[in-house]
Design an enzyme around this catalytic site. Structure first.
Site, PDB file in Angstrom:
ATOM      1  N   TRP A  90     -24.882  18.906  71.798  1.00  0.00           N
ATOM      2  CA  TRP A  90     -25.525  18.725  73.361  1.00  0.00           C
ATOM      3  C   TRP A  90     -24.671  19.120  74.345  1.00  0.00           C
ATOM      4  CZ3 TRP A  90     -30.255  19.709  73.544  1.00  0.00           C
ATOM      5  CH2 TRP A  90     -31.088  19.464  72.623  1.00  0.00           C
ATOM      6  N   ASP A 118     -24.809  13.133  80.127  1.00  0.00           N
ATOM      7  CA  ASP A 118     -25.855  13.430  79.785  1.00  0.00           C
ATOM      8  C   ASP A 118     -26.274  12.243  78.640  1.00  0.00           C
ATOM      9  OD1 ASP A 118     -28.288  13.992  78.194  1.00  0.00           O
ATOM     10  OD2 ASP A 118     -27.620  15.931  77.197  1.00  0.00           O
ATOM     11  N   LYS A 154     -36.268   9.588  74.188  1.00  0.00           N
ATOM     12  CA  LYS A 154     -35.632   8.954  73.232  1.00  0.00           C
ATOM     13  C   LYS A 154     -35.587   7.391  73.781  1.00  0.00           C
ATOM     14  CE  LYS A 154     -33.981  13.152  72.315  1.00  0.00           C
ATOM     15  NZ  LYS A 154     -33.017  13.740  72.883  1.00  0.00           N
TER      16      LYS A 154
END
Ligand SMILES: *Cc1c(COP(=O)(O)O)cnc(C)c1O
Length: 362
Positions: free
Chosen positions: A104, A174, A198
């Site tokens: 990511w 993030d 999530k």
């Protein structure tokens, strides 16, 4: 049979939240219609979105110098939206420092390259992203536009267990796969963003928490809907927000407050992840490659030493009610995600199954 869902996202939601949403689906608070059918400009929806914002502020202790915005396009869009809002603050195209710790942060890095020079301040790529580089090893750029980190790498299962310090350079994080699982020190973080699917609710909204002084510097080419100033001025309703997702997030946040908030979630995730890592480390069949001081409490990748057993492991797990354990396609193996809504009984059931499977196969 009780089913436990270990998906990395969209992920398990608290059962009580799903029941409440089902009850309210046809008739929200006696209005005779569903939240999903209401105008985003209506009073009831206005009260829902403001309550979600207030609950996030309370749960995460967000200081008044930071704004909370709801946007779309997921964390992936944010990887472009952030440079479009921050990379030209000083006038000239600047340098963005990225700490590369897995898939990511790699995506953030690639996207940032379209808008700015990028300096990889530190990377764990050469050990397969199996650790988080210590801050002493970071080579930060003086006067950078910002430093980007991904404190929990959802795919590789590595997590920061220290608080980065970037001085006067803004720190952007993030936190898609760890938000609301532990407190955040907003004296360090200038921008925090997280896709909802999530740990906040269903897919469809991204939460952005941004220091107010960083708003209002978007590049001229930045789409209006992604310019933080527009979004902030319109209370996250510059255009139609994902109303249904925001409503669901609100129910999850109410549940979180009732369960004891992020301090309790941190205790729970410590307990759940320690149970699973202890079991894996003491087994002969399973292993986790991440350095113990960098292991994620949210996403636990694990591998079978005999990979020819992978498929039968997944099939038998599923028939035991343990679902969505397949690892990310780029790394293979298995992954158990232990988000807030995963009860400790789910982890205990997974360990029981893994132990039985190891006994049978070895
Ligand atoms: C899931 C995830 C993303 C991707 O989110 P999208 O909503 O699909 O854009 C980005 N970053 C991290 C850390 C994630 O876990």
């Amino acid at each position: 049979m009780r089913v436990f869902n270990f998906s990395a996202g969209p992920a398990v939601l608290p059962e009580i939240v799903l029941k409440q949403a089902a009850e309210e689906m046809l008739d929200w608070h006696g209005m005779g219609l569903s939240v999903l059918e209401m105008s985003h400009r209506s009073k009831p929806f206005g009260s829902i979105i403001r309550q979600v914002e207030e609950d996030l502020r309370e749960l995460l202790a967000v200081p008044s110098c930071h704004r909370i915005l709801f946007m779309q396009g997921g964390a992936t869009a944010m990887n472009a939206i952030i440079p479009m809002n921050l990379a030209c603050r000083s006038g000239n195209p600047a340098v963005i420092d990225v700490v590369h710790t897995g898939l990511w942060s790699g995506k953030a890095l690639e996207e940032a390259l379209k808008y700015s020079h990028v300096n990889v301040a530190a990377s764990s790529e050469n050990n397969g992203f199996a650790s988080i580089p210590a801050q002493e090893q970071w080579q930060l750029t003086e006067g950078a536009a910002y430093v980007h980190v991904c404190p929990n790498e959802t795919v590789h299962g590595a997590q920061f267990h220290f608080q980065p310090d970037t001085g006067s350079v803004p720190l952007v994080a993030d936190m898609s796969s760890e938000i609301l699982s532990r407190p955040i020190d907003f004296s360090r973080y200038d921008v925090v963003y997280a896709g909802a699917q999530k740990n906040i609710g269903p897919a469809g909204v991204v939460v952005l928490i941004v220091r107010e002084s960083l708003i209002g510097h978007a590049m001229a080419c930045c789409p209006s809907v992604f310019d933080w100033q527009n979004v902030a001025e319109h209370g996250s309703m510059f255009n139609t927000p994902p109303t249904g997702t925001i409503y669901f997030c609100g129910l999850v946040l109410q549940w979180l407050k009732h369960e004891g908030g992020v301090v309790q979630m941190e205790k729970n995730s410590l307990e759940k992840s320690a149970m699973l890592y202890d079991f894996i480390d003491n087994s002969r069949l399973y292993f986790n490659p991440v350095a113990p001081d960098s292991r994620s409490r949210m996403n636990v990748p694990f591998f079978l030493r005999d990979a020819s057993l992978d498929e039968v492991f997944l099939i038998e797990a599923e028939s035991n009610g343990l679902v969505q354990l397949r690892g990310h396609r780029t790394v293979g193996g298995m992954r158990a995600s232990l988000y807030n809504a995963m009860p400790v009984e789910g982890v205990a059931a997974l360990i029981r199954f893994m132990r039985d499977f190891e006994r049978k196969k070895h």
